[in-house]
Design an enzyme around this catalytic site. Structure first.
Site, PDB file in Angstrom:
ATOM      1  N   PHE A 142     -21.553-104.623 -16.132  1.00 27.08           N
ATOM      2  CA  PHE A 142     -22.908-104.257 -15.588  1.00 27.08           C
ATOM      3  C   PHE A 142     -23.021-102.820 -16.463  1.00 27.08           C
ATOM      4  CE2 PHE A 142     -26.338-102.457 -13.115  1.00 27.08           C
ATOM      5  CZ  PHE A 142     -27.114-103.712 -12.611  1.00 27.08           C
ATOM      6  N   ASP A 148     -14.836-103.621  -8.934  1.00 24.27           N
ATOM      7  CA  ASP A 148     -16.209-103.355  -8.535  1.00 24.27           C
ATOM      8  C   ASP A 148     -16.584-104.819  -8.025  1.00 24.27           C
ATOM      9  OD1 ASP A 148     -19.042-103.835  -8.475  1.00 24.27           O
ATOM     10  OD2 ASP A 148     -19.490-102.198 -10.199  1.00 24.27           O
ATOM     11  N   TYR A 165     -26.569-105.190  -0.942  1.00 21.86           N
ATOM     12  CA  TYR A 165     -27.911-105.858  -0.908  1.00 21.86           C
ATOM     13  C   TYR A 165     -28.007-107.138  -1.753  1.00 21.86           C
ATOM     14  CZ  TYR A 165     -28.170-103.257  -5.480  1.00 21.86           C
ATOM     15  OH  TYR A 165     -27.987-102.733  -6.662  1.00 21.86           O
ATOM     16  N   LYS A 166     -26.651-107.582  -2.398  1.00 19.68           N
ATOM     17  CA  LYS A 166     -26.582-109.134  -2.896  1.00 19.68           C
ATOM     18  C   LYS A 166     -26.220-109.945  -1.925  1.00 19.68           C
ATOM     19  CE  LYS A 166     -26.191-106.746  -7.363  1.00 19.68           C
ATOM     20  NZ  LYS A 166     -25.318-105.955  -8.384  1.00 19.68           N
ATOM     21  N   ARG A 220     -30.454-117.028 -14.754  1.00 20.36           N
ATOM     22  CA  ARG A 220     -29.141-116.791 -13.843  1.00 20.36           C
ATOM     23  C   ARG A 220     -29.454-117.155 -12.718  1.00 20.36           C
ATOM     24  NH1 ARG A 220     -27.048-110.967 -12.276  1.00 20.36           N
ATOM     25  NH2 ARG A 220     -29.026-110.641 -11.523  1.00 20.36           N
TER      26      ARG A 220
END
Ligand SMILES: *Cc1c(COP(=O)(O)O)cnc(C)c1O
Length: 416
Positions: free
Chosen positions: A131, A203, A228-229, A377
């Site tokens: 990312f 991560d 928050y995912k 996705r």
């Protein structure tokens, strides 16, 4: 051939089906984007109301002690710990993932520099496909330290072991790749990095709450991740950082704010590191959104990551098979590994007009997202995604592709 009936039978037998009730999801929406922003736990609303009206409105400043605000980054860290295989008092919920990457990498480099056998090492290693913020933060640290550090960007998971050699000081790897859903072997890569004398930071943005993680068993060095995912804590909710007991005494990071001080309210004119997990904190946290992390974690207490994993693989397998069954005549390329050992909880599919197709899906209530280049996705969150959701999503996708119901001239929005 898999039929609609088969999918409804899978729902009827699904042990986790009742957990969907815990979430507020619009009736006409099939939400396959929990990998980007988790759904709202219904209880978050009354929880927020309590925090705003009671803790803030009525109790005001007393809440720092009375409601435990001051300790909340750590008390919620302890709630999160079992989901990632962390021990008590090893996790702080604080700041953003980007900021926590900075703290973890800077802290790890500092430990390496103060160790005679690794002091000369100047390589920081990650994947080129990581990312972007992870890479950008490493670039920032390299420039800021201005001490000969180099980034080594590895092009494929298969090359990682070879690339992690005795020149490497610190390795930063994302367990599940955000774009492809490829999952790395955390235990094997950790063992390898440590044999080479490197420290390794994981991560967990796309793994916490998505796949079983056992940081303690893997003997990892540090970890960071989003809430928050898959952890459903709310937009922009504070992230987490894991500093295991084995590193806490030596861990220092450059954001030496007063919350990382041994005794912040003695208001000393010089900094004394706390020497425990508080050393990973910096300053005052956004108490309302921090508190809601707890509402996100509540659903996980009603099941186990092993059960979540079984359903996640069943959902992603079903999605892949239905697409193969129904969309075989379209130019779709599966970007996510079929091998369960290397699959996170998402399915990424490339299509030459991926952005236009995903927008057409969203128009029809199937929410996925788009990542360059060409990738559609779809995130699968077993707490609230049903097997019939998968059937309907593929049904709508098939209709869109068969009848070219997408606009290839669509301009991209700021957030894709
Ligand atoms: C989502 C994500 C981030 C987000 O970082 P923020 O600081 O919350 O913006 C970072 N790293 C990875 C791997 C991610 O998937």
């Amino acid at each position: 051939m898999i039929s609609e009936h088969d999918c409804s039978q899978l729902d009827a037998k699904d042990e986790l089906a009742h957990l969907r009730e815990l979430f507020a999801l619009p009736a006409d929406t099939i939400y396959l984007d929990g990998n980007s922003l988790g759904a709202q736990p219904k209880a978050a609303l009354s929880h927020a109301q309590h925090i705003i009206s009671q803790e803030w409105g009525t109790d005001l400043i007393k809440s720092w002690n009375k409601a435990g605000w001051f300790n909340r980054p750590l008390s919620i860290g302890n709630e999160l710990a079992p989901i990632i295989g962390a021990g008590p008092d090893e996790v702080a919920v604080t700041d953003s993932t980007s900021v926590n990457i900075f703290k973890a990498v800077a802290g790890a480099l500092h430990i390496q520099k103060n160790n005679a056998t690794t002091a000369q090492r100047r390589i920081i290693l990650t994947e080129r496909s990581n990312f972007p913020t992870d890479i950008y933060i490493l670039e920032g640290i390299k420039h800021f330290l201005d001490d000969g550090y180099e980034l080594r960007l590895v092009d494929s998971p298969a090359d990682l072991e070879h690339a992690i050699d005795t020149d490497v000081a610190v390795v930063l790897l994302t367990h599940v790749n955000y774009r492809t859903g490829y999952m790395l072997d955390m235990a094997a890569l950790t063992a390898h990095a440590q044999q080479q004398g490197a420290l390794i930071i994981w991560d967990l943005c796309h793994s916490a709450g998505a796949v079983p993680v056992d940081l303690t068993q893997a003997k990892a060095d540090f970890a960071v991740g989003c809430t928050y995912k898959y952890l459903n804590a709310g937009p922009g909710a504070p992230a987490f950082i894991w500093v295991p007991k084995k590193h806490q005494a030596l861990f220092t990071q450059p954001l030496t704010g007063w919350w990382a001080h041994q005794s912040p309210f003695e208001m000393q004119p010089s900094f004394q590191a706390a020497g425990d997990i508080r050393g990973a904190l910096c300053g005052t946290q956004p108490m309302i959104s921090l508190s809601l992390v707890s509402s996100g974690l509540a659903a996980f207490k009603q099941t186990s990551m092993e059960k979540i994993r079984l359903k996640s693989l069943a959902l992603t397998d079903l999605f892949i098979r239905l697409i193969e069954q129904r969309c075989a005549n379209h130019p779709l390329t599966l970007e996510t590994p079929r091998d369960h050992a290397h699959r996170g909880s998402q399915v990424s599919i490339a299509h030459p007009h991926g952005y236009a197709v995903i927008q057409a899906l969203i128009e029809q209530g199937v929410i996925g997202d788009y990542r360059e280049p060409h990738i559609m996705r779809f995130g699968f969150t077993p707490l609230y995604t049903s097997f019939m959701d998968v059937w309907r999503a593929v049904d709508i996708l098939t209709d869109i592709l068969d009848h070219k119901k997408y606009d290839i001239n669509l301009a991209k929005s700021a957030v894709t």
